[in-house]
Design a protein around this motif. Structure first.
Motif, PDB file in Angstrom:
ATOM      1  N   ILE A 635     -13.145   6.035   1.568  1.00 35.90           N
ATOM      2  CA  ILE A 635     -11.877   5.112   1.636  1.00 35.90           C
ATOM      3  C   ILE A 635     -11.195   5.472   0.020  1.00 35.90           C
ATOM      4  N   ASN A 636     -10.096   6.058   0.015  1.00 35.25           N
ATOM      5  CA  ASN A 636      -9.642   6.513  -0.978  1.00 35.25           C
ATOM      6  C   ASN A 636      -9.056   5.542  -2.139  1.00 35.25           C
ATOM      7  N   GLU A 638      -6.268   4.852  -3.582  1.00 35.00           N
ATOM      8  CA  GLU A 638      -5.165   3.802  -3.517  1.00 35.00           C
ATOM      9  C   GLU A 638      -5.434   2.708  -2.369  1.00 35.00           C
ATOM     10  N   LEU A 639      -5.963   3.189  -1.133  1.00 36.48           N
ATOM     11  CA  LEU A 639      -6.628   1.988  -0.403  1.00 36.48           C
ATOM     12  C   LEU A 639      -7.514   1.156  -0.834  1.00 36.48           C
ATOM     13  N   LYS A 642      -5.971  -1.490  -2.928  1.00 33.07           N
ATOM     14  CA  LYS A 642      -5.157  -2.545  -2.356  1.00 33.07           C
ATOM     15  C   LYS A 642      -6.251  -3.429  -1.730  1.00 33.07           C
ATOM     16  N   ASP A 822     -12.019   6.703  12.143  1.00 34.58           N
ATOM     17  CA  ASP A 822     -10.611   6.848  11.906  1.00 34.58           C
ATOM     18  C   ASP A 822     -10.037   5.466  12.478  1.00 34.58           C
ATOM     19  N   THR A 825     -10.345   2.918   9.635  1.00 35.17           N
ATOM     20  CA  THR A 825      -9.532   3.081   8.217  1.00 35.17           C
ATOM     21  C   THR A 825      -8.126   2.828   8.906  1.00 35.17           C
ATOM     22  N   ASN A 826      -7.939   2.871   9.971  1.00 31.63           N
ATOM     23  CA  ASN A 826      -6.333   2.484  10.342  1.00 31.63           C
ATOM     24  C   ASN A 826      -6.255   0.862  10.219  1.00 31.63           C
ATOM     25  N   LEU A 828      -8.086  -0.960   8.101  1.00 36.27           N
ATOM     26  CA  LEU A 828      -7.956  -1.273   6.585  1.00 36.27           C
ATOM     27  C   LEU A 828      -6.432  -0.998   6.020  1.00 36.27           C
ATOM     28  N   GLU A 829      -5.866  -0.040   6.317  1.00 41.75           N
ATOM     29  CA  GLU A 829      -4.602   0.385   6.063  1.00 41.75           C
ATOM     30  C   GLU A 829      -3.541  -0.888   6.626  1.00 41.75           C
ATOM     31  N   GLU A 830      -3.871  -1.505   7.783  1.00 40.02           N
ATOM     32  CA  GLU A 830      -2.906  -2.409   8.242  1.00 40.02           C
ATOM     33  C   GLU A 830      -3.211  -3.655   7.570  1.00 40.02           C
ATOM     34  N   SER A 832      -4.229  -4.203   4.456  1.00 43.52           N
ATOM     35  CA  SER A 832      -4.109  -4.273   3.135  1.00 43.52           C
ATOM     36  C   SER A 832      -2.417  -4.170   2.794  1.00 43.52           C
TER      37      SER A 832
END
Length: 832
Positions: A635-636, A638-639, A642, A822, A825-826, A828-830, A832
């Motif tokens: 997990i990069n 930036e994320l 967040k 995948d 990760t999606n 986690l993006e949502e 944050s």
């Protein structure tokens, strides 16, 4: 005598000596008692600090008369102090809400009077409130007292016009001791009474049409906060004496009478810590003059006329002083303390467990409220003095743990025995081992690459010293007298040597695989060490231990101590060993000291227990296979940032955020809204266990409800609350819980849950691994074991989250796991 007559005090009254004898209000409390034949009730300051005890004290002693500052009166419950007849508010501004709370059933008085005029000069018996008045009047002059409201030329101001409040009469003091200049400035000749004096208070006020007086505020740089008159200029002078400070201005922030704070703005000459400023001021100023806020600014803003432009100064934030990294509560007690802090301090934003109560705007009276709330909600009495010594949630929670009737008494060394009872966690490992003695599922292996000059004898001696230091490394297990027991061997009885080999690099993985093999747990040590020489200055160090004597934290501890012993450092001796913990834990169980924890888990798992309905690629085998594989992904930054910010904003932790996300992932895959996920906990809640090698880790079955109609933050709040409760009830071992629940045993899967989530923090990192003349780095070990259907392991490294998904190859294809990563990760993006 005025108060005696006005208050109608007689010999039946019990007057509380609320104020310290160092405070002028004590004079009134003492002398109205003496003059009326009433009783003076003395009270200990520790009782005043605890509102509930104070209220009980009032009733038990039949106190009828109390004289206090408004803020303290605001903390009292008017329906609990049934013996009171008379309430006098003084020492600070009295607000309308306080009047509404007390007048009616009680005689309520508002008093005004500086020390220079012998306590009270103006007084009002309040029987109601005028809807047209914004402020509560302070009343009319008492007997033998004259009040003048004057303009700059000492002319009397008309009704309704604001001027300086001046006082004359019999109550005037002679002046300030050894300060003739200040005396002459403040105690002047009374222009309206020959040969008399009057005192210029520096307070602004005005006459009201009904003859009462309304207090407005200060005319100079003095302020009155919580009953103390404070000269802001004196604070500025002392700040200016600190060489690192170039310029400064001190103001008061907060409009509400009970929520005023001193704020110091400063321009630095060179770098300086706020803690240092606070420490320096405390040497020369009393506590009540120490600013609550210190704000660094580039320059002092000025108006066109050259005065300080106070409107342009930045508004203080409650967190502007803390200078500590946010740390979320770790258990239910700390979570309750966070709420108490926020409510007492009137803070809406997050509060971490390391932040200082006083740096967040707390003061003595708010500390009193804090002590009262802790007593009321946590049923623990913390002395007010301890709040000053331990002003953070982290430290207060430790005080609470010591104060409570805790099950965690001191663990003491037991007398030497032939054998000792095993712990609940060891029992679990023993049973698993007996079911499959040829399994390496619960082997704990570690492999390190060593580059540089290596002393083979020194490494072997270091491990021998570790075996000598930690009894767990010379412990074996058997049955005795119908019980499972552990036997601790003497160092002389343990045979240990390093398995040394010299091979080509391409054969290393094959040797590592053969090195990791089953243990006979009836023979100590359950530790083996191997050393592979690849070339002259390149070696591979292998360790392998059985889980029955070690856990993840123990692995980190062993490597940390290994480096210290190798370098010749002396280690502090251990007070206790693992066997002492095991005996202590068995006594807890036998004495029934954790029955409440058992009730919590039985309540959590009442009703139908859900089974996760995850679609698999292959049919589940009749007997669980432990063959597995792993998939890594990152997990990069930036994320990760967040997600950490989300944790801070919600007062939770990264673990809680990720656990919530895993719940959402599984809910999307299964359509289920009642999910149980396994999660390990270190199990070292007792301070004496910090440096002990042994099997402490327990598994918590985390049951949560990711229902579709919930927002993520709402669900995260539930996960947070459930996690904190689980932490507080962690002593019930997982296997014992399973035995008490109506769970059908199934050889094809684990009981209660199929998915494990781990946020790793074992204390072991390459930064710890520092040997003289050797560079150490981790060596990737191929993992072909899966204890659960899926295990998601997260570890935060260099501002990124490294995730590993270990999965049972008997159930899932690699492509399915890639797709799952995948999707995770999606999510986690949502969120944050």
């Amino acid at each position: 005598s005025h108060q005696k007559k006005e208050f109608d005090i007689n010999s039946q009254d019990n007057i509380l000596q609320f104020s310290s004898i160092c405070f002028d209000a004590s004079v009134e409390q003492i002398f109205i008692t003496v003059l009326s034949g009433a009783s003076l009730i003395m009270v200990n300051k520790n009782i005043i600090a605890d509102i509930e005890r104070f209220e009980n004290f009032i009733n038990e002693n039949q106190v009828t008369h109390i004289h206090s500052v408004p803020m303290f009166l605001n903390n009292l419950s008017n329906n609990k102090v049934v013996s009171l007849k008379r309430i006098i508010a003084g020492g600070d501004v009295c607000g309308r809400e306080l009047v509404k709370k007390w007048y009616g059933e009680y005689k309520f008085y508002n008093e005004y009077g500086p020390t220079e005029t012998t306590v009270t000069s103006i007084e009002m018996h309040i029987t109601g409130l005028d809807k047209n008045e914004n402020k509560v009047p302070i009343g009319k002059p008492i007997s033998n007292t004259q009040i003048y409201i004057l303009d700059n030329n000492n002319n009397i101001c008309p009704i309704g016009v604001i001027g300086e409040l001046c006082i004359g009469g019999d109550g005037l003091a002679r002046g300030y001791l050894n300060k003739p200049e200040l005396t002459n400035e403040k105690f002047i000749n009374n222009p309206f009474k020959r040969e008399k004096r009057m005192y210029k208070t520096g307070d602004l006020a005005r006459w009201l049409p009904d003859g009462n007086i309304e207090f407005i505020g200060r005319i100079d740089n003095q302020v009155k906060i919580r009953g103390f008159r404070i000269e802001l200029g004196e604070i500025e002078n002392q700040l200016q004496n600190i060489t690192e400070i170039k310029e400064t201005v001190v103001t008061v922030v907060g409009e509400e009478k009970d929520d005023k704070y001193i704020c110091a703005y400063f321009v630095k000459e060179r770098d300086i810590d706020i803690s240092y400023i606070r420490e320096e001021l405390s040497k020369v100023l009393p506590d009540y003059m120490i600013p609550s806020y210190f704000i660094e600014i580039d320059k002092i803003p000025l108006t066109s006329s050259g005065k300080v432009d106070k409107k342009s100064l930045p508004k203080p934030d409650r967190h502007i002083n803390t200078e500590v990294e946010y740390a979320a509560p770790r258990n239910e007690v700390e979570e309750k303390l966070v709420q108490i802090f926020k409510e007492v301090l009137n803070i809406e934003s997050r509060v971490g467990i390391k932040e200082n109560f006083f740096e967040l705007g707390g003061h003595s009276l708010k500390a009193t409220s804090l002590v009262s709330r802790i007593h009321k909600e946590l049923e623990v009495e913390i002395p007010l003095t301890e709040i000053y010594k331990s002003p953070t949630i982290e430290k207060i929670s430790k005080l609470i743990k010591v104060s409570q009737k805790s099950i965690y008494d001191e663990i003491k060394p037991v007398e030497k025995r032939k054998y000792y009872k095993i712990s609940a966690a060891q029992k679990r490992m023993y049973i698993i081992n007996q079911m499959d003695k040829d399994s390496t599922t619960y082997n704990m292996a570690g492999v390190l690459k060593l580059t540089g000059k290596l002393d083979r004898t020194r490494i072997e001696d270091t491990f021998k010293e570790l075996i000598n230091r930690h009894e767990s490394l010379r412990t074996s297990f058997t049955r005795a007298e119908e019980d499972l027991v552990q036997i601790v061997k003497e160092v002389s009885e343990v045979e240990f040597e390093i398995d040394y080999r010299q091979v080509n690099e391409e054969k290393v993985q094959d040797i590592v695989k053969t090195f990791i093999r089953p243990f006979d747990i009836s023979k100590a040590p359950l530790l083996r060490v191997g050393l592979i020489k690849i070339r002259e200055e390149e070696h591979i160090l292998m360790t392998d231990m059985h889980h029955i004597i070690s856990d993840g934290v123990s692995m980190g501890l062993i490597m940390k101590e290994f480096t210290k012993i190798y370098k010749g450092e002396k280690l502090e001796s251990l007070k206790i060993q693992y066997k002492d913990y095991a005996v202590w834990q068995n006594e807890l169980f036998e004495l029934g000291k954790i029955e409440n924890q058992e009730k919590y888990w039985l309540e959590t798992f009442k009703g139908e227990i859900p089974v996760l309905n995850m679609q698999t690629d292959y049919q589940r085998p009749a007997v669980q296979s432990h063959k597995g594989a792993s998939k890594d992904f990152i997990i990069n930054k930036e994320l990760t940032n967040k997600l950490n910010r989300l944790a801070r904003e919600t007062g939770s932790t990264l673990y809680m955020v990720l656990l919530s996300a895993v719940n959402v992932l599984l809910s999307k895959y299964t359509g289920q809204e009642d999910i149980v996920i396994g999660s390990p906990i270190a199990g070292r809640h007792h301070n004496d266990l910090t440096n002990i090698v042994g099997m402490f880790v327990n598994t918590l079955a985390m049951r949560n409800y990711p229902e579709a109609d919930k927002g993520f933050r709402e669900f995260l709040k539930e996960v947070k609350e459930n996690s904190l409760k689980a932490y507080d009830n962690q002593d019930i071992q997982f296997e014992e819980l399973v035995d008490k629940l109506p769970v059908k045993r199934d050889m094809s899967r684990n009981p209660l849950f199929d998915i494990m989530f781990i946020l790793q923090n074992t204390g072991m990192s390459e930064k710890n691994l520092d040997l003289e003349g050797l560079e150490m780095s981790t060596f990737d070990l191929e993992n072909e074991i899966a204890k659960f259907d899926i295990t998601i392991t997260a570890i935060e490294i260099d501002e990124e989250i490294s995730l590993n998904i270990n999965y049972a190859t008997s159930l899932y294809k690699e492509s399915t796991i890639e797709r799952l990563t995948d999707h995770f990760t999606n999510i986690l993006e949502e969120i944050s």
